[in-house]
Scaffold this active site. Structure first.
Site, PDB file in Angstrom:
ATOM      1  N   TYR A   1      93.012  49.689 -63.292  1.00 54.02           N
ATOM      2  CA  TYR A   1      93.340  51.088 -63.559  1.00 54.02           C
ATOM      3  C   TYR A   1      93.554  51.321 -65.054  1.00 54.02           C
ATOM      4  O   TYR A   1      92.891  52.165 -65.669  1.00 54.02           O
ATOM      5  CB  TYR A   1      94.593  51.489 -62.782  1.00 54.02           C
ATOM      6  CG  TYR A   1      94.967  52.949 -62.938  1.00 54.02           C
ATOM      7  CD1 TYR A   1      94.212  53.947 -62.334  1.00 54.02           C
ATOM      8  CD2 TYR A   1      96.082  53.327 -63.693  1.00 54.02           C
ATOM      9  CE1 TYR A   1      94.549  55.284 -62.473  1.00 54.02           C
ATOM     10  CE2 TYR A   1      96.426  54.655 -63.833  1.00 54.02           C
ATOM     11  CZ  TYR A   1      95.661  55.634 -63.214  1.00 54.02           C
ATOM     12  OH  TYR A   1      95.997  56.960 -63.359  1.00 54.02           O
TER      13      TYR A   1
ATOM     14  N   LYS B   1      90.810  53.311 -67.496  1.00 56.36           N
ATOM     15  CA  LYS B   1      91.187  54.585 -68.108  1.00 56.36           C
ATOM     16  C   LYS B   1      91.010  54.527 -69.623  1.00 56.36           C
ATOM     17  O   LYS B   1      90.545  55.492 -70.248  1.00 56.36           O
ATOM     18  CB  LYS B   1      92.630  54.946 -67.749  1.00 56.36           C
ATOM     19  CG  LYS B   1      92.819  55.492 -66.340  1.00 56.36           C
ATOM     20  CD  LYS B   1      92.199  56.872 -66.185  1.00 56.36           C
ATOM     21  CE  LYS B   1      92.598  57.519 -64.876  1.00 56.36           C
ATOM     22  NZ  LYS B   1      91.989  58.868 -64.714  1.00 56.36           N
TER      23      LYS B   1
ATOM     24  N   ARG C   1     103.697  55.398 -54.526  1.00 61.00           N
ATOM     25  CA  ARG C   1     104.412  55.681 -55.771  1.00 61.00           C
ATOM     26  C   ARG C   1     105.872  55.977 -55.466  1.00 61.00           C
ATOM     27  O   ARG C   1     106.240  56.302 -54.348  1.00 61.00           O
ATOM     28  CB  ARG C   1     103.718  56.815 -56.525  1.00 61.00           C
ATOM     29  CG  ARG C   1     102.472  56.348 -57.244  1.00 61.00           C
ATOM     30  CD  ARG C   1     101.662  57.461 -57.849  1.00 61.00           C
ATOM     31  NE  ARG C   1     100.765  58.078 -56.882  1.00 61.00           N
ATOM     32  CZ  ARG C   1      99.736  58.854 -57.213  1.00 61.00           C
ATOM     33  NH1 ARG C   1      99.486  59.120 -58.477  1.00 61.00           N
ATOM     34  NH2 ARG C   1      98.962  59.380 -56.281  1.00 61.00           N
TER      35      ARG C   1
END
Length: 322
Positions: free
Chosen positions: A154, A158, A195
């Site tokens: 991730y 990014k 999360r």
């Protein structure tokens, strides 16, 4: 994984991709403002029912994966590339999907924009800062990221997405604006999202103890989705000479420890839940707070919804999903 294409009925047309709840809210607000919005979503992390509240002839949802070239459109004025799973729970189980979404997916979004001479709004993340050695984090800070760690699919994809946007800008003069999104929460997050806020709310509403990783001293700054969307739209709607080629932190500066967050959630839900502690995952950032002075000075934007108020709003949706 969500990708949205939007077309303004009066004078311009955007295209855009994203991840709930962040991508759904811009689609709804843009539709209300007179845009024709086309959502592209493979529903890898989103749910079709998340779009049910958008009742408009000017909104269309198509099942599509941003890793594949975008469908043909007659007209596109802007591409909002907001796709990618963002839950740490997915970083191992969907590592390749995440890495390709933020690399090949970014390429496809920008190529679509080139075909239509459109603007690109690229959703990056505070995770490009890794476990920061600068606090709060400003846009000029290059970060401290483990390129081979468990979060790398991730974080690094990014970072590559931003580098690819810069390359297209340099070589093809593409109008790309980047927002680095800090921790965001809001309605329509999955209770099992992984999360911390949906985890805490789900556990508290079930009367279970809240799971804190490490000793809970690590900090985060949580931004309610409405505030985030307002910031994103400021960047997307700015004149080219103001925002093209620029990157802006977008988030809330109200910093709390994870232990403090657990106590606030327990108080908001009014439960007798306690807190249990488990081992801290590898490379979990110790601190996170955005320096948003650039966005504030450029757009006169700043978040308005406090943490406790936002948590009340989200808790109500978890209790009453309809």
């Amino acid at each position: 994984m969500r990708h949205d294409l939007t077309h303004r009925l009066r004078d311009d047309t955007p295209v855009y991709p994203g991840d709930p709840p962040v991508s759904i809210s811009p689609a709804a607000t843009m539709d209300a403002d007179g845009y024709r919005v086309t959502s592209l979503d493979n529903y890898g992390s989103g749910r079709p029912e998340n779009l049910a509240h958008i009742e408009s002839e000017d909104f269309e949802s198509r099942e599509h994966d941003v890793r594949d070239p975008f469908p043909d459109f007659d007209r596109v004025d802007a591409v909002y590339h907001m796709a990618s799973r963002a839950s740490p729970d997915d970083f191992a189980s969907h590592a390749v999907e995440i890495a390709l979404t933020n690399s090949e997916g970014t390429r496809n979004a920008i190529e679509c924009a080139i075909d239509h001479d459109a603007t690109v709004l690229l959703a990056s993340t505070s995770e490009v800062y890794g476990n920061p050695e600068v606090h709060p984090q400003h846009e000029e800070y290059n970060g401290n990221v483990n390129v081979r760690g468990p979060r790398a699919p991730y974080d690094e994809s990014k970072r590559f997405g931003e580098a690819l946007a810069v390359a297209y800008d340099q070589q093809y003069d593409v109008d790309v604006r980047t927002v680095r999104i800090f921790n965001t929460y809001g309605p329509r997050m999955r209770p099992d999202d992984g999360r911390v806020i949906p985890n805490f709310l789900s556990q508290a509403l079930r009367g279970e103890d809240l799971t804190v990783y490490g000793d809970g001293s690590q900090t985060r700054s949580f931004c309610y989705v409405d505030d985030l969307v307002a910031g994103i739209r400021c960047v997307a709607g700015a004149d080219r000479d103001v925002a093209s080629g620029e990157v802006f932190n977008v988030g809330n500066t109200e910093e709390v420890t994870i232990r403090e967050l657990a106590e606030v959630v327990i108080d908001v839900v009014e439960t007798d839940s306690g807190v249990v502690f488990e081992e801290l995952p590898a490379d979990d950032p110790e601190v996170r707070r955005p320096d948003i002075s650039k966005a504030t000075e450029t757009f006169d934007w700043e978040p308005e919804v406090g943490l406790r108020d936002g948590l009340h709003r989200v808790a109500d949706t978890f209790e009453s999903p309809d």
